[in-house]
Design an enzyme around this catalytic site. Structure first.
Site: not given
Length: 742
Positions: A113, A674, A249
């Site tokens: 992402h 992240s 991810d």
């Protein structure tokens, strides 16, 4: 990392009003509280961490030796604190996400992402890398990440508190704020010796301290590999912030530089960056109870907010934000329904809004589950009682603090209304161009932060980015929707005088028909236009930007006054809070502010409610169990076949008997983490941070050791997919991978 101007700061002080991601640092400010504050070098020396709470500045790590030893970390604390040594020398920022080098040739691993913008930029309905994934088998096949794809390598961090604050002890309001801004800009200008360097001067402890951070900014970043959305976003928004999780991810980028080894503008002649250090990837894995370190750039936490600020977020700002996000998402969905290309263009925007909306809703649910404001009431009462007993303290400080916060929250409601009413990328582009033209009439040092010469490349990148994420009909629908929602806001929210300046809903289609700013070349051509030229423009959106500019500047001036009042009193408060916490032996670490931090923890399960225990690992069998054949639980056939055949190879966990996908730890994380590297006790890459459990979302405000868990990608799953599903053997060979002993 960039400074925010005053109006941008106001929009996100108590919540993220903006539809765009927050990638800015709050400058904040500081005043010495000599009776109570400890020298900066000793700040961490007396704090004993409770549980695994704390997002620590690297230089604080030597004071946590006993904690690191307790959980089993073998890397010397002094080495972790040194940004020039492994593993910290391999940790980088993407300007909103975290990442790390995993080869000597500038190969960077981060979350799927986090690379989504680059994936979307290169996708079309016919060649959809979001849905199908992308793999460059050779360097020549790597794709441009886009003008907003940047890699920041932190080179130096130094305290500049005295240079920012000296002589401002008795100054408040706008004068104080502008003095701070001026000194910060001077410190940045002194630091940025060439285009390869990007410097920032963020505040810590809500303005108690300032550090100047020097980063090398790599401007040529290319997309190397991204798995299909069926892997990289498995579970979609349904599984977002949920556990158990089965998401791959991850994505790979590569940093390129000029032949001289220094950052350069994107060019076919550039060569891969020779990273000074990189992380060894460990396929040996982890087990429950194992220690981990996490290093990255967490965005923002609010651990030191007052009860009134919590209640404002809980009762006012967050409900309004959630409603605004949902309304905007509904508008985009309806406007893109007819065209697949339109959906692709807005895929990154939608994903970003969805992620922030679910987090904000999670905060509201967390506030409902546990009354954090009441917990803070008790703490605040204890603090005030302690403070009243201290010799020589200000008798008016707490009253001034309460008044400044109340005034600022009232202003925040009006800035929220302004943002709702101006939800148009075309209008924002026009405003940026006109404001830039106005600021250019001033000497560079006197321009507003965000409009100096150093910011021109960023502005150009934002204006260029619209080429991949703008459709006139969709933007028009968003603008109309915002105006309609603004009209329904309480009168007290709507800034006085704004209603008369805004276009009527019926007039909006005419604005779009009479504007050429949807064309990238037109936008970029106006970067050099002077204010007089723009004021004479017949472009409808430029005329609207000129018309609303005076109002916007007035709102900004009010924000500066409010900021300056906060900047005078909050550091006094934080000085006292730190002294109070030190007297109790409690941890003292700054709130997250997008700067490099280290946290630690252990692989650990948790109990979200009585009788239920979750974690700490999920496996590929769980992917098969969730598989429905329909989005978002539509796993690739090659993956399902590999699981059915149990082709686990060297990535099989000896205890689980299969390939682990995700795992939980007690590490202290938030947005911006992240893509953060998860390393084992030896400093080898074993995972990537990408999420938190839904029950953990309120950790931005209050860290609950019992239920706070971060969700990480297990690198064994990443390596397994690369081998068994996508055939990314070229990258497996490029990385240094430590496999389990046979």
């Amino acid at each position: 990392m960039r400074q925010r101007n005053a109006s941008q700061k106001a929009f996100s002080r108590y919540g993220n009003w903006s539809i765009l991601p927050r990638l800015f640092i709050n400058p904040g400010e500081h005043i010495l509280f000599k009776k109570l504050v400890l020298p900066a070098a000793l700040l961490a020396a007396f704090g004993v961490a409770h549980g695994d709470e704390g997002q620590w500045q690297p230089h604080q790590l030597p004071q946590l030796k006993s904690e690191l030893k307790r959980i089993g970390i073998q890397i010397p604390a002094e080495r972790i604190a040194d940004l020039t040594k492994h593993p910290m020398s391999a940790i980088v920022s993407l300007g909103g996400c975290s990442a790390s080098f995993v080869s000597p040739d500038g190969l960077v691993v981060t979350n799927h992402h986090c690379a989504y913008g680059s994936i979307q930029r290169n996708s079309t309905a016919e060649k959809n890398y979001i849905a199908d994934g992308f793999l460059a088998k050779t360097r020549a096949e790597e794709l441009p990440g886009g003008p907003n794809a940047l890699v920041y390598v932190t080179e130096k961090v130094e305290s500049v508190t005295e240079r920012v604050l000296k002589g401002l002890e008795n100054t408040g309001g706008k004068a104080r704020h502008e003095a701070i801004e001026s000194r910060v800009k001077a410190l940045i200008a002194e630091c940025e010796t060439d285009k390869s360097v990007r410097c920032s001067v963020p505040a810590f402890h809500r303005g108690l301290e300032y550090y100047r951070i020097r980063q090398m900014m790599i401007r040529d970043v290319r997309l190397v590999y991204a798995p299909a959305d069926m892997v990289g976003n498995y579970g979609g928004d349904i599984d977002n912030y949920e556990w158990p999780r089965h998401t791959g991810d991850y994505s790979f980028l590569r940093a390129y530089v000029g032949k001289d080894g220094r950052p350069a503008d994107p060019s076919p002649d550039n060569v891969p960056y020779k990273s000074k250090d990189f992380l060894v990837v460990s396929a040996e894995g982890l087990k429950a109870g194992d220690p981990i370190l996490l290093a990255g750039y967490p965005g923002r936490t609010s651990r030191y907010k007052l009860p009134a600020e919590i209640r404002f977020a809980r009762d006012m700002s967050y409900p309004a934000i959630v409603a605004e996000y949902q309304a905007d998402l509904d508008t985009i969905a309806a406007a893109t329904k007819a065209g697949k290309n339109d959906e692709v263009r807005y895929a990154s925007v939608v994903k970003s809004i969805n992620n922030r909306m679910k987090k904000t809703q999670g905060l509201l649910d967390g506030f409902a589950r546990k009354d954090i404001a009441a917990i803070k009431d008790v703490q605040d009462g204890e603090f005030r009682a302690w403070y009243a007993k201290q010799p020589g303290v200000s008798s008016s400080m707490l009253a001034e603090l309460d008044a400044a916060i109340a005034a600022d929250m009232a202003l925040e409601q009006q800035t929220f209304a302004w943002n709702v009413a101006t939800n148009s990328d075309l209008f924002k582009s026009a405003r940026t161009l006109y404001r830039l033209a106005l600021e250019r009439t001033k000497p560079d040092a006197q321009r507003e932060s965000g409009y100096q010469e150093r910011d021109l490349a960023m502005i150009k990148a934002r204006l260029t980015r619209l080429e991949q994420s703008y459709v006139g009909s969709v933007d028009q629908a968003r603008f109309v929707g915002g105006l309609q929602r603004y009209a329904k806001l309480p009168a007290a929210f709507r800034p006085q005088g704004l209603d008369a300046l805004l276009p009527a809903v019926a007039e909006v289609p005419t604005l779009y028909r009479n504007s050429k700013l949807g064309d990238t070349a037109t936008r970029l051509a106006l970067l050099d236009a002077d204010a007089a030229t723009l004021e004479k423009s017949d472009d409808a959106f430029m005329r609207l930007a000129v018309k609303l500019n005076g109002f916007a500047l007035a709102l900004e001036e009010r924000s500066k006054e409010s900021e300056g009042n906060l900047e005078k009193v909050i550091p006094q408060y934080m000085s006292a809070v730190i002294a109070w916490k030190k007297s109790q032996g409690k941890p003292v670490y700054p709130d997250a502010n997008s700067t490099l931090r280290v946290t630690y923890g252990t692989v650990d399960a948790y109990s979200p409610k009585d009788g239920i225990t979750k974690g700490p690992f999920t496996t590929v069998e769980g992917i098969v169990e969730k598989h429905t054949g329909k989005d978002p639980f539509n796993a690739p056939r090659a993956l399902l076949d590999a699981v059915k055949a149990k082709r686990y190879g060297r990535f099989r966990d000896s205890v689980l008997g299969t390939v682990p996908v995700n795992f939980l730890s007690s590490a202290d994380t938030t947005g911006g983490n992240s893509g953060s590297a998860i390393v084992n006790k030896r400093g080898e890459l074993v995972g990537l941070n990408f999420d938190s459990t839904y029950e953990s979302i309120t950790k931005d405000w209050y860290f609950d050791t019992a239920i706070t868990r971060a969700i990480h990608l297990d690198v064994r799953y990443m390596l397994w997919v690369m081998k068994e599903v996508d055939g990314a053997d070229n990258l497996l060979k490029e990385m240094t991978i430590r496999y389990p002993k046979k």
